[in-house]
Design an enzyme around this catalytic site. Structure first.
Site, mmCIF file in Angstrom:
data_model
loop_
_atom_site.group_PDB
_atom_site.id
_atom_site.type_symbol
_atom_site.label_atom_id
_atom_site.label_comp_id
_atom_site.label_asym_id
_atom_site.label_seq_id
_atom_site.Cartn_x
_atom_site.Cartn_y
_atom_site.Cartn_z
ATOM 1 C CE LYS A 43 -4.552 -11.156 -15.662
ATOM 2 N NZ LYS A 43 -5.435 -12.118 -15.004
ATOM 3 C CE1 TYR A 259 29.354 -13.811 -21.905
ATOM 4 C CE2 TYR A 259 27.059 -13.475 -22.508
ATOM 5 C CZ TYR A 259 28.282 -12.962 -22.117
ATOM 6 O OH TYR A 259 28.438 -11.618 -21.932
#
Ligand SMILES: *Cc1c(COP(=O)(O)O)cnc(C)c1O
Length: 366
Positions: A43, A259
């Site tokens: 999955k 940043y």
């Protein structure tokens, strides 16, 4: 190991090497230890490893009886990729998924009477029945068994299963679930229901004895990560995540990086810009905290991780140049970074870090 001159990597800044040898070895270790059929969990794009590539390898192994996905849509993707092996959909079946189940020959895990009704009305022939023994997510109640049997005539109950919530941390609950599920299995048998597959154990559950089960449902351990501190099988990490240095430059004392300027250079430094950011799946929590490997040396992440790039400290590493390989996860030469290491730095589990490696990172089987 892959070098940048491999033709299929030309132009890719980041890639994940999937070791076929380690995958096969992990599966064999589990099989030899449990002596049970394996239902391989693929999955979530095989925990980020590429469900298609992993399934193509696992499909060839005779003792792997099922590939397990979370949703019908994931099953459909595997069929479209040419996978022929039986596919079990762990997340169950909703009314608007019926067409997909039938068209792509998927087997649902049925965990309540609504789903059983959907199966029956739409003439789906085969199911695995899930019983809730303590997870309290999906699953019929233990006392539903007679009603399940009555309402499933004409449907083959090919499997019965349950799931452990805490096999990694709570042996007491886990042992209790093993006992409860044993009674469940016996109850089905007393009504002449003998499913081909009886499965309870996930990876962490492999450390417990479930003598009455004949299959295991394993994910993280086939990808080589240990699911608990007491997991004793010597599985090895299948996926290594790599990237490249884009630029090497200087940072003057007092200047800040990235940043928000959350790192300020205490002295003149040499820094490298690596082509791997949070859009590639690097947790932003690693800002000023994590590290990569370059030339087998640990290089610290400086400042905030950005969407596409991360800055590292190269002050003490000589001869680094653009195009040099960076190890984000996995083995460099001697040193190795594990998914578990990153998970611990981020306060999460290795499953999540694996799943987060994004589509932009090209998967290659090596
Ligand atoms: C994901 C999943 C597994 C696999 O668990 P691992 O810890 O990765 O081995 C097994 N069973 C169910 C129902 C699952 O959802």
């Amino acid at each position: 190991m892959i070098t940048e001159d491999k033709i299929y990597l030309k132009g890719f800044r980041s890639w994940a090497e999937i070791s076929k040898e380690r995958l096969l070895n992990n599966v064999e270790i589990i099989y030899r230890y449990t002596k049970k059929d394996i239902l391989a969990v693929v999955k979530a794009d095989a925990y980020g490893h590429s469900a298609e590539k992993i399934s193509k390898i696992l499909e060839e192994i005779p003792y792997i009886k099922y590939l397990c996905v979370a949703t019908a849509e994931e099953g459909k993707e595997l069929r479209k990729a040419g996978i022929k092996k039986d596919i079990l959909v762990l997340g169950g079946i909703l009314p608007d998924e019926v067409k997909c189940f039938k068209e792509y020959n998927l087997v649902p895990v049925v965990s309540d009477f609504n789903q059983l009704k959907t199966v029956k009305e739409n003439h789906i022939k085969k199911v695995h029945i899930k019983i809730d023994t303590g997870m309290h997510r999906l699953g019929f109640f233990v006392e539903d068994i007679l009603e399940i049997i009555n309402k499933s005539n004409g449907i083959e109950i090919e499997g019965i299963m349950s799931h452990f919530p805490s096999a990694d941390t709570d042996p007491e609950l886990t042992e209790r679930q093993i006992d409860i599920f044993r009674k469940v299995v016996n109850n089905f048998r007393s009504h002449r229901i003998y499913p081909a597959f009886v499965h309870l154990q996930n990876s962490a559950g492999l450390m417990y004895d479930c003598d009455y089960c004949n299959a295991v449902r394993v994910g993280i351990s086939i990808y080589g990560e240990k699911p608990s501190s007491f997991f004793s099988l010597p599985v090895k990490t299948v996926m290594s995540v790599k990237s490249k240095v884009i630029t090497v430059k200087r940072l003057r004392k007092g200047e800040t990086v990235s940043y928000g300027g959350t790192f300020r250079a205490p002295a003149d430094m040499k820094i490298g810009i690596v082509a791997f950011g949070y859009a590639d799946g690097l947790p932003r929590e690693l800002s000023n905290k994590g590290y990569f490997l370059i030339k087998d040396r640990k290089v610290k992440i400086l400042g905030n991780v950005t969407m596409d790039m991360t800055v590292v400290d190269l002050t003490d590493v000589e001869d680094v140049k653009p195009m040099d390989t960076v190890t984000i996860v996995g083995k460099d030469i001697e040193n190795e970074i594990y998914f578990e290491d990153i998970a611990q730095m981020c306060g999460t589990i290795p499953y999540e870090i694996m799943c987060r490696i994004s589509k932009r990172v090209k998967r290659v089987v090596v």
